[in-house]
Design a protein around this motif. Structure first.
Motif, PDB file in Angstrom:
ATOM      1  N   ASP A   1       0.800  -1.224   0.000  1.00  0.00           N
ATOM      2  CA  ASP A   1       0.000   0.000   0.000  1.00  0.00           C
ATOM      3  C   ASP A   1       0.837   1.280   0.000  1.00  0.00           C
ATOM      4  O   ASP A   1       0.286   2.375  -0.023  1.00  0.00           O
ATOM      5  N   ASP A   2       2.159   1.166   0.030  1.00  0.00           N
ATOM      6  CA  ASP A   2       3.018   2.342   0.030  1.00  0.00           C
ATOM      7  C   ASP A   2       3.127   2.916  -1.385  1.00  0.00           C
ATOM      8  O   ASP A   2       2.949   2.210  -2.372  1.00  0.00           O
ATOM      9  N   VAL A   3       3.455   4.200  -1.453  1.00  0.00           N
ATOM     10  CA  VAL A   3       3.653   4.875  -2.732  1.00  0.00           C
ATOM     11  C   VAL A   3       5.153   4.970  -2.961  1.00  0.00           C
ATOM     12  O   VAL A   3       5.873   5.574  -2.156  1.00  0.00           O
ATOM     13  N   VAL A   4       5.622   4.372  -4.041  1.00  0.00           N
ATOM     14  CA  VAL A   4       7.050   4.392  -4.353  1.00  0.00           C
ATOM     15  C   VAL A   4       7.281   5.465  -5.420  1.00  0.00           C
ATOM     16  O   VAL A   4       6.624   5.478  -6.456  1.00  0.00           O
ATOM     17  N   LEU A   5       8.228   6.356  -5.136  1.00  0.00           N
ATOM     18  CA  LEU A   5       8.555   7.433  -6.058  1.00  0.00           C
ATOM     19  C   LEU A   5       9.857   7.107  -6.783  1.00  0.00           C
ATOM     20  O   LEU A   5      10.829   6.669  -6.161  1.00  0.00           O
ATOM     21  N   ALA A   6       9.844   7.339  -8.087  1.00  0.00           N
ATOM     22  CA  ALA A   6      11.014   7.039  -8.907  1.00  0.00           C
ATOM     23  C   ALA A   6      11.569   8.323  -9.503  1.00  0.00           C
ATOM     24  O   ALA A   6      10.842   9.288  -9.741  1.00  0.00           O
ATOM     25  N   TRP A   7      12.875   8.311  -9.735  1.00  0.00           N
ATOM     26  CA  TRP A   7      13.559   9.435 -10.380  1.00  0.00           C
ATOM     27  C   TRP A   7      14.452   8.851 -11.460  1.00  0.00           C
ATOM     28  O   TRP A   7      15.289   7.998 -11.171  1.00  0.00           O
ATOM     29  N   GLU A   8      14.225   9.285 -12.682  1.00  0.00           N
ATOM     30  CA  GLU A   8      14.998   8.804 -13.827  1.00  0.00           C
ATOM     31  C   GLU A   8      15.019   7.283 -13.897  1.00  0.00           C
ATOM     32  O   GLU A   8      16.067   6.667 -14.092  1.00  0.00           O
ATOM     33  N   GLY A   9      13.831   6.697 -13.704  1.00  0.00           N
ATOM     34  CA  GLY A   9      13.669   5.260 -13.844  1.00  0.00           C
ATOM     35  C   GLY A   9      14.139   4.421 -12.676  1.00  0.00           C
ATOM     36  O   GLY A   9      14.124   3.192 -12.744  1.00  0.00           O
ATOM     37  N   ARG A  10      14.533   5.055 -11.585  1.00  0.00           N
ATOM     38  CA  ARG A  10      15.026   4.314 -10.416  1.00  0.00           C
ATOM     39  C   ARG A  10      14.189   4.651  -9.194  1.00  0.00           C
ATOM     40  O   ARG A  10      13.927   5.824  -8.931  1.00  0.00           O
ATOM     41  N   ASP A  11      13.743   3.636  -8.461  1.00  0.00           N
ATOM     42  CA  ASP A  11      12.998   3.866  -7.228  1.00  0.00           C
ATOM     43  C   ASP A  11      13.919   4.520  -6.209  1.00  0.00           C
ATOM     44  O   ASP A  11      15.013   4.008  -5.936  1.00  0.00           O
ATOM     45  N   VAL A  12      13.478   5.669  -5.660  1.00  0.00           N
ATOM     46  CA  VAL A  12      14.346   6.384  -4.724  1.00  0.00           C
ATOM     47  C   VAL A  12      13.793   6.493  -3.315  1.00  0.00           C
ATOM     48  O   VAL A  12      14.549   6.591  -2.352  1.00  0.00           O
ATOM     49  N   ILE A  13      12.473   6.471  -3.183  1.00  0.00           N
ATOM     50  CA  ILE A  13      11.894   6.602  -1.841  1.00  0.00           C
ATOM     51  C   ILE A  13      10.478   6.044  -1.854  1.00  0.00           C
ATOM     52  O   ILE A  13       9.810   6.023  -2.885  1.00  0.00           O
ATOM     53  N   ALA A  14      10.034   5.584  -0.700  1.00  0.00           N
ATOM     54  CA  ALA A  14       8.666   5.107  -0.541  1.00  0.00           C
ATOM     55  C   ALA A  14       7.982   5.981   0.514  1.00  0.00           C
ATOM     56  O   ALA A  14       8.614   6.426   1.470  1.00  0.00           O
ATOM     57  N   VAL A  15       6.716   6.229   0.296  1.00  0.00           N
ATOM     58  CA  VAL A  15       5.924   7.025   1.226  1.00  0.00           C
ATOM     59  C   VAL A  15       4.818   6.128   1.773  1.00  0.00           C
ATOM     60  O   VAL A  15       4.034   5.570   1.011  1.00  0.00           O
TER      61      VAL A  15
END
Length: 106
Positions: free
Chosen positions: A14-28
């Motif tokens: 259920d977490d939101v995973v944020l990606a930057w330039e195609g790479r997962d960088v952080i989960a919320v």
């Protein structure tokens, strides 16, 4: 609103995973709705500079309008939680809500 930041490797379904330039960088990790209501009430107290129960009737009605707009009353026991924070009865919160709906012609 009480969200928690995690490494992407710790993300759950259920977490939101944020990606930057195609790479997962952080989960919320978002809080449960009931926890969000507590955070909203605390923020409103900080904004008013006093416990919500100490506000006058007009200010309490304004708080109820704001909370309704934010979906606070769609949370289970939302009316009871808000009534407790405002130092009024559930009946009073329902009256504030009904008064607002009547004023809008709903």
């Amino acid at each position: 609103m009480g969200a928690e930041l995690l490494g992407p490797d710790r993300a759950e379904q259920d977490d939101v995973v944020l990606a930057w330039e195609g790479r997962d960088v952080i989960a919320v990790r978002l809080p449960q709705l009931s926890e969000s209501l507590d955070h909203i009430l605390a923020a409103m107290e900080r904004r008013h500079g006093m416990p919500l129960a100490d506000l006058d009737r007009k200010a309490k009605q304004s708080v109820v309008r704001t909370l309704e707009a934010r979906g606070a009353f769609s949370v289970r026991h939302g009316v009871e939680t808000v009534a407790g924070a405002l130092g009024v009865s559930r009946f009073t919160v329902y009256n504030y809500l009904n008064r607002e709906h009547t004023a809008k012609g709903e």
